[in-house]
Design a protein around this motif. Structure first.
Motif, PDB file in Angstrom:
ATOM      1  N   THR A  65       0.857  -1.186   0.000  1.00 39.87           N
ATOM      2  CA  THR A  65       0.000   0.000   0.000  1.00 39.87           C
ATOM      3  C   THR A  65       0.888   1.230   0.000  1.00 39.87           C
ATOM      4  O   THR A  65       1.845   1.304   0.771  1.00 39.87           O
ATOM      5  CB  THR A  65      -0.909   0.023   1.242  1.00 39.87           C
ATOM      6  N   GLN A  67       0.697   5.317   0.496  1.00 38.87           N
ATOM      7  CA  GLN A  67      -0.117   6.443   0.943  1.00 38.87           C
ATOM      8  C   GLN A  67       0.380   7.708   0.253  1.00 38.87           C
ATOM      9  O   GLN A  67       1.587   7.950   0.198  1.00 38.87           O
ATOM     10  CB  GLN A  67      -0.034   6.601   2.452  1.00 38.87           C
ATOM     11  N   THR A 112      -9.353   5.861  -2.188  1.00 37.57           N
ATOM     12  CA  THR A 112      -8.518   4.665  -2.243  1.00 37.57           C
ATOM     13  C   THR A 112      -8.788   3.916  -3.537  1.00 37.57           C
ATOM     14  O   THR A 112      -9.928   3.818  -3.977  1.00 37.57           O
ATOM     15  CB  THR A 112      -8.823   3.758  -1.042  1.00 37.57           C
ATOM     16  N   ARG A 131      -2.095  -1.066  -3.825  1.00 38.94           N
ATOM     17  CA  ARG A 131      -3.198  -0.219  -3.376  1.00 38.94           C
ATOM     18  C   ARG A 131      -2.633   1.171  -3.107  1.00 38.94           C
ATOM     19  O   ARG A 131      -1.531   1.293  -2.581  1.00 38.94           O
ATOM     20  CB  ARG A 131      -3.795  -0.810  -2.101  1.00 38.94           C
ATOM     21  N   GLU A 133      -3.685   4.762  -1.187  1.00 38.89           N
ATOM     22  CA  GLU A 133      -4.626   5.370  -0.235  1.00 38.89           C
ATOM     23  C   GLU A 133      -4.237   6.820   0.001  1.00 38.89           C
ATOM     24  O   GLU A 133      -3.083   7.107   0.324  1.00 38.89           O
ATOM     25  CB  GLU A 133      -4.591   4.648   1.101  1.00 38.89           C
TER      26      GLU A 133
END
Length: 136
Positions: A65, A67, A112, A131, A133
């Motif tokens: 992930t 950010q 997201t 991913r 976010e």
């Protein structure tokens, strides 16, 4: 021995060693094994570079992930060692990547989203390879 997954973040190569014994390799629509989380910063032009690479021969055991600051422009690059369709369903985007090639997408980080790879021509499903976010 497994190759490390690679994420290119704002011009810096960050390596994540493959975690042994973390469960299923990669993920499909119903199962996601969470991986490392890193924070990407925008460059001097306000662009946040994010890169995910897919390997059919060395699948990663977990989904990383990244950010990013909410509202920044994300420059997403996806590479693959085999021909695949890159899907970002939350953005309504689908692009084909050739074997050994990359594709690049740009969009605002307002929510997201998942980055998936599927068979060429697919319009949904696929394996989640990353991913992104947003944070405030």
């Amino acid at each position: 021995m497994r190759r490390p997954a690679r994420l290119l973040l704002a011009g810096v190569l960050v390596l994540f060693p493959a975690a042994a014994g973390c469960g299923a390799a990669g993920s499909t629509a119903g199962t996601v094994v969470s991986g490392p989380t890193v924070t990407a910063r925008a460059d001097s032009q306000g662009l946040t570079a994010v890169r995910f690479d897919h390997s059919a021969t060395h699948p990663e055991p977990a989904v990383p992930t990244v950010q990013v600051r909410r509202g920044t422009t994300v420059v997403l690059t996806v590479g693959s060692d085999v021909a695949r369709r890159v899907l970002v369903p939350e953005q309504g985007r689908a692009l084909d990547v050739s074997a050994g090639g990359t594709v690049t997408l740009r969009f605002l980080a307002l929510g997201t989203f998942t980055v998936r790879v599927a068979e060429p021509g697919a319009v949904r499903g696929g394996t989640i390879i990353g991913r992104v976010e947003p944070w405030h």
